[in-house]
Design a protein around this motif. Sequence first.
Motif, short mmCIF file in Angstrom:
data_model
loop_
_atom_site.label_atom_id
_atom_site.label_comp_id
_atom_site.label_asym_id
_atom_site.label_seq_id
_atom_site.Cartn_x
_atom_site.Cartn_y
_atom_site.Cartn_z
N CYS A 68 9.67 -0.67 2.34
CA CYS A 68 8.50 -0.10 2.03
C CYS A 68 8.23 0.33 2.92
N SER A 69 6.65 1.07 2.81
CA SER A 69 6.75 1.99 3.69
C SER A 69 5.44 1.37 4.61
N GLU A 72 2.64 -0.51 3.24
CA GLU A 72 2.90 -1.42 2.19
C GLU A 72 2.81 -2.77 3.01
N GLU A 73 3.20 -2.50 4.06
CA GLU A 73 3.54 -3.39 5.28
C GLU A 73 2.24 -4.42 5.33
N ARG A 111 5.16 -8.68 4.67
CA ARG A 111 6.12 -8.05 4.77
C ARG A 111 6.76 -7.78 4.94
N SER A 113 9.32 -4.45 6.13
CA SER A 113 9.89 -3.03 5.83
C SER A 113 11.40 -3.65 4.55
N LEU A 139 6.49 -8.44 -5.51
CA LEU A 139 7.77 -7.21 -4.26
C LEU A 139 8.47 -7.22 -4.71
N GLY A 142 8.53 -3.57 -6.35
CA GLY A 142 8.42 -2.24 -5.74
C GLY A 142 6.94 -1.75 -6.53
N PRO A 143 6.47 -0.50 -5.11
CA PRO A 143 5.10 0.22 -5.40
C PRO A 143 5.31 0.76 -7.24
#
Length: 145
Positions: A68-69, A72-73, A111, A113, A139, A142-143
């Motif tokens: 994830c970016s 998003e963490e 959360r 990476s 999760l 994904g986004p």
Amino acid sequence: MTWVIVAVVAAILVANLLKLLPRGRMLHIQRLREAARKLGYRVERQAESEEGGPLEHCVGYRQSLERCSLQEEFSCQREGQGWRWLSGDAQSQSTATLLDALPAEVRRIDRQSFSVLVFWVEPDSIETLGELDKALQPLREGPSA
């Protein structure tokens, strides 16, 4: 007379062997952790926490995820009836929904990476593991979900 001696020795050996076998809570924990492994979690013993701290008696369950970016963490810790944000975007609606869906046994979620790490007091029911897995489903999706 020899058979009596053999029977007594065998009974003593069997009794000592039964003491070594897991039972009760330990057997349940073994089953719970095996079910978690089948769902893709790695069980991690946590380093010693401060006495009486929020993570006392907690065990970490880590699951690998798609990367994830950095935005998003997040990291949150349960305090009383709510969550305290340790890092990340507290305004994220998807994260707030995720936190609401987590079982009450969860004390902290991180959360990172490539994974999610959940610290929780291992529950008395394996069904609670299913609730945790269902709550973490967004999760894994994904986004784009």
